[in-house]
Design an enzyme around this catalytic site. Structure first.
Site, mmCIF file in Angstrom:
data_model
loop_
_atom_site.group_PDB
_atom_site.id
_atom_site.type_symbol
_atom_site.label_atom_id
_atom_site.label_comp_id
_atom_site.label_asym_id
_atom_site.label_seq_id
_atom_site.Cartn_x
_atom_site.Cartn_y
_atom_site.Cartn_z
ATOM 1 N N GLY A 12 63.507 163.789 -70.723
ATOM 2 C CA GLY A 12 64.447 163.325 -69.704
ATOM 3 C C GLY A 12 63.724 162.960 -68.422
ATOM 4 O O GLY A 12 62.501 163.145 -68.314
ATOM 5 N N ASP A 13 64.467 162.400 -67.485
ATOM 6 C CA ASP A 13 63.915 162.022 -66.172
ATOM 7 C C ASP A 13 62.780 161.009 -66.289
ATOM 8 O O ASP A 13 61.844 161.022 -65.490
ATOM 9 C CB ASP A 13 63.425 163.269 -65.401
ATOM 10 C CG ASP A 13 64.470 164.356 -65.383
ATOM 11 O OD1 ASP A 13 65.624 164.037 -65.068
ATOM 12 O OD2 ASP A 13 64.139 165.510 -65.707
ATOM 13 N N LYS A 16 65.290 156.341 -66.402
ATOM 14 C CA LYS A 16 66.248 155.494 -67.123
ATOM 15 C C LYS A 16 67.153 154.750 -66.152
ATOM 16 O O LYS A 16 67.547 153.623 -66.411
ATOM 17 C CB LYS A 16 67.121 156.346 -68.064
ATOM 18 C CG LYS A 16 66.368 156.892 -69.251
ATOM 19 C CD LYS A 16 67.282 157.648 -70.196
ATOM 20 C CE LYS A 16 67.732 158.994 -69.684
ATOM 21 N NZ LYS A 16 66.690 159.996 -69.503
ATOM 22 N N GLY A 17 67.487 155.390 -65.012
ATOM 23 C CA GLY A 17 68.458 154.827 -64.078
ATOM 24 C C GLY A 17 68.154 153.400 -63.683
ATOM 25 O O GLY A 17 68.998 152.513 -63.811
ATOM 26 N N GLY A 40 72.016 162.639 -64.560
ATOM 27 C CA GLY A 40 72.221 162.247 -63.173
ATOM 28 C C GLY A 40 71.242 161.199 -62.741
ATOM 29 O O GLY A 40 70.056 161.308 -63.040
ATOM 30 N N HIS A 41 71.734 160.149 -62.115
ATOM 31 C CA HIS A 41 70.815 159.238 -61.484
ATOM 32 C C HIS A 41 71.454 158.524 -60.314
ATOM 33 O O HIS A 41 72.675 158.505 -60.175
ATOM 34 C CB HIS A 41 70.176 158.283 -62.487
ATOM 35 C CG HIS A 41 71.128 157.467 -63.264
ATOM 36 N ND1 HIS A 41 71.339 157.641 -64.595
ATOM 37 C CD2 HIS A 41 71.936 156.486 -62.879
ATOM 38 C CE1 HIS A 41 72.254 156.794 -64.998
ATOM 39 N NE2 HIS A 41 72.628 156.074 -63.984
ATOM 40 N N THR A 42 70.584 157.996 -59.488
ATOM 41 C CA THR A 42 71.040 157.323 -58.282
ATOM 42 C C THR A 42 70.785 155.841 -58.450
ATOM 43 O O THR A 42 69.686 155.437 -58.825
ATOM 44 C CB THR A 42 70.239 157.876 -57.079
ATOM 45 O OG1 THR A 42 70.374 159.290 -57.080
ATOM 46 C CG2 THR A 42 70.771 157.328 -55.761
ATOM 47 N N GLN A 228 69.376 162.442 -70.905
ATOM 48 C CA GLN A 228 68.315 163.396 -71.287
ATOM 49 C C GLN A 228 67.201 162.649 -72.038
ATOM 50 O O GLN A 228 67.001 161.470 -71.800
ATOM 51 C CB GLN A 228 68.873 164.572 -72.106
ATOM 52 C CG GLN A 228 69.804 165.494 -71.313
ATOM 53 C CD GLN A 228 71.233 165.056 -71.313
ATOM 54 O OE1 GLN A 228 71.777 164.671 -72.339
ATOM 55 N NE2 GLN A 228 71.882 165.095 -70.171
ATOM 56 N N THR A 305 70.276 169.329 -60.421
ATOM 57 C CA THR A 305 70.158 170.721 -59.985
ATOM 58 C C THR A 305 69.159 170.908 -58.838
ATOM 59 O O THR A 305 69.067 171.991 -58.280
ATOM 60 C CB THR A 305 69.697 171.615 -61.160
ATOM 61 O OG1 THR A 305 68.439 171.108 -61.625
ATOM 62 C CG2 THR A 305 70.692 171.601 -62.298
ATOM 63 N N LYS A 308 62.562 171.929 -59.249
ATOM 64 C CA LYS A 308 61.259 171.293 -59.315
ATOM 65 C C LYS A 308 60.916 171.036 -60.784
ATOM 66 O O LYS A 308 61.108 171.911 -61.627
ATOM 67 C CB LYS A 308 60.254 172.293 -58.725
ATOM 68 C CG LYS A 308 58.996 171.680 -58.252
ATOM 69 C CD LYS A 308 58.213 172.691 -57.425
ATOM 70 C CE LYS A 308 56.846 172.112 -57.236
ATOM 71 N NZ LYS A 308 55.807 173.066 -57.074
HETATM 72 P P1 IMP Z 1 72.074 171.671 -70.689
HETATM 73 O O1 IMP Z 1 72.077 170.244 -71.134
HETATM 74 O O2 IMP Z 1 72.721 171.853 -69.321
HETATM 75 O O3 IMP Z 1 72.644 172.602 -71.721
HETATM 76 O O4 IMP Z 1 70.542 172.118 -70.480
HETATM 77 C C1 IMP Z 1 69.667 172.272 -71.586
HETATM 78 C C2 IMP Z 1 68.267 171.788 -71.242
HETATM 79 O O5 IMP Z 1 68.295 170.367 -71.038
HETATM 80 C C3 IMP Z 1 67.685 172.368 -69.954
HETATM 81 O O6 IMP Z 1 66.276 172.503 -70.133
HETATM 82 C C4 IMP Z 1 67.945 171.293 -68.914
HETATM 83 O O7 IMP Z 1 67.024 171.342 -67.842
HETATM 84 C C5 IMP Z 1 67.754 170.054 -69.770
HETATM 85 N N1 IMP Z 1 68.482 168.892 -69.244
HETATM 86 C C6 IMP Z 1 69.802 168.639 -69.331
HETATM 87 N N2 IMP Z 1 70.106 167.466 -68.766
HETATM 88 C C7 IMP Z 1 68.950 166.941 -68.325
HETATM 89 C C8 IMP Z 1 68.613 165.699 -67.680
HETATM 90 O O8 IMP Z 1 69.450 164.833 -67.411
HETATM 91 N N3 IMP Z 1 67.285 165.531 -67.395
HETATM 92 C C9 IMP Z 1 66.338 166.443 -67.730
HETATM 93 N N4 IMP Z 1 66.605 167.593 -68.335
HETATM 94 C C10 IMP Z 1 67.904 167.852 -68.629
#
Ligand code: IMP
Length: 434
Positions: A12-13, A16-17, A40-42, A228, A305, A308
């Protein structure tokens, strides 16, 4: 002309945005097919910044249809809050530009609460595994979906059958809550929660598979927006440190109701190094000044969230796996400029496990924790690559790095993003025209 699926090829991260926004301008319909408001993205459009978590990117662009598919878990409170916030920014949201699958699962406040209770319990004891979730109730909602006791969007319109469904849901949840030493939830409380959101959600309900089938036949360009990354996939990721949905490209079909034959180009968004948020294995993690450098220069803090992100070298063995599990046609390589100025760069090409060389990450949690990366080392570059818009703008060593990545992962670079600005992109292949 084809449809395009955008997915993250790492944890993830990947950025993609920006790419989804760039592609959504060329699409007619933008579809989310998994996850929820954990993403989440801006987006920055004409100087205004819009924060999206649950709504598909297309929603802020006039004339585009945004779709939330059946594979998404929808928190109605988060949905309403996001709609209201965007409307305050002047973006009108109505069934003209947003439709939600009537068979999508709802996230209720009891799911969000359970997510937090479990994470806290796992942090404070050795029982349970702390995943480091986003605490949005994503996992508990998917559990109820698979357990066949979820409340879905269409249920909000059927007040005759809703009480029985709530009863079934609470039989399970109250047993769980008693075991966890939590107070029970009343039937009235859930009915009240559902009736309070129904009028805001129901106008958007749609039979999405049917709508997409009609649109596909009339030649609409459909963009599927993954959230993700592939290594957080419930099956193919670093289980149990994963999210609760399938994040790989195949889910674009299952999570929207459009057949896999119509998916088209699979674009894997890939960061030029690696990051991960939350717990779990990360073979190329750098707990040193280079990791610090990448985190600071790459602004590696979570959009949802604020946590870091952990940083490390590019792991070609992992992205090679994502190329296979997603069927990636080409990648969009992002944040290459973050590597500017480093003397040398390492790329992980495989691992050793208990002294034996292996070319892919094993599935076992214990083995994943024990693997050691095998690196090749490349010369770095001193020049800035920020804002490069053609290959000629890149230093030779940067081109070498990109070519090495392509060769190791077995997929070509279709797009190279060289800054957060939309136009700072080197386009090799247009995914919609490929
Ligand atoms: P959950 O999706 O809230 O259940 O989190 C499960 C795992 O996925 C955790 O390690 C989160 O930090 C990670 N995670 C969930 N959504 C994202 C995202 O959009 N970007 C990066 N990591 C994510």
């Amino acid at each position: 002309m084809t449809n395009v699926v955008v997915i993250g090829s790492q944890w993830g991260d990947e950025g993609k945005g920006k790419i989804v926004d760039w592609l959504s301008e060329r699409a007619d319909i933008v579809v989310r097919f998994q996850g929820g408001h954990n993403a989440g993205h801006t987006l920055v459009i004409d100087g205004t910044s819009y924060k999206l978590s649950l709504l598909p990117s297309g929603v802020v662009r006039p004339g585009k249809m945004a779709v939330i598919g059946n594979g998404v878990v929808v928190d109605p409170h988060a949905l309403i809050a996001e709609i209201d916030k965007l409307e305050k920014q002047g973006v009108k949201i109505s069934p003209e530009n947003l439709r939600i699958a009537d068979n999508a699962t709802l996230i209720l406040s009891l799911h969000r609460e359970l997510d937090g209770i479990r994470e806290d319990a796992a942090s404070n004891s050795n029982s349970g595994v702390k995943i480091g979730t986003t605490r949005r109730g994503i996992g508990p909602a998917y559990e109820d979906k698979v357990g066949r006791r979820a409340i879905r969007v269409m249920d909000l319109a059927d007040l005759d059958t809703l009480p029985g469904k709530v009863e079934r849901l609470l039989t399970h949840h109250n047993a769980l809550r008693r075991g966890l030493g939590e107070s029970e939830i009343t039937h009235d409380a859930i009915m009240q929660e559902l009736t309070s959101v129904a009028d805001r959600v129901l106008p958007f309900r749609e039979t999405i598979w049917l709508m997409l089938d009609k649109e596909r036949r009339r030649g609409a360009r459909i963009l599927f927006e993954g959230a993700q990354g592939s290594l957080l996939d419930i099956d193919h990721g670093t289980y149990p440190f994963v999210t609760s949905s399938n994040t790989v490209a195949g889910q674009a079909a299952a999570g929207s109701g459009m057949g896999p034959g119509s998916l088209g180009y699979i674009l894997g968004i890939t960061k030029a190094y690696t990051t991960r948020v939350g717990e779990g294995p990360f073979p190329t993690e750098l707990n040193d000044e280079i990791g610090q450098f990448l985190g600071e220069k790459g602004h590696e803090f979570g959009t949802v969230t604020g946590r870091k992100r952990r940083c490390g070298w590019f792991d070609a063995a992992l992205v090679r796996q994502s190329v296979a599990t997603n069927g990636i046609t080409g990648i969009a390589l992002t944040k290459l400029d973050v590597l500017d100025g480093l003397d040398e760069l390492k790329i992980c090409v495989g691992y050793t496990l208990d002294g034996k060389e292996i070319d892919h990450l094993p599935a076992s949690q214990g083995q994943q924790a024990r693997v050691e990366p095998v690196y090749i080392t490349l010369e770095g570059w001193k020049e800035s690559t920020v804002g490069a818009r053609s290959w000629a703008d890149l230093p030779a060593q940067a081109i070498k790095y990109v070519r090495q990545v392509e060769e190791l992962i077995g997929a070509p670079v279709a797009l190279l993003s060289t800054s957060p600005e939309r136009d700072d992109t080197i386009l090799v292949t247009d995914p919609f025209e490929d």
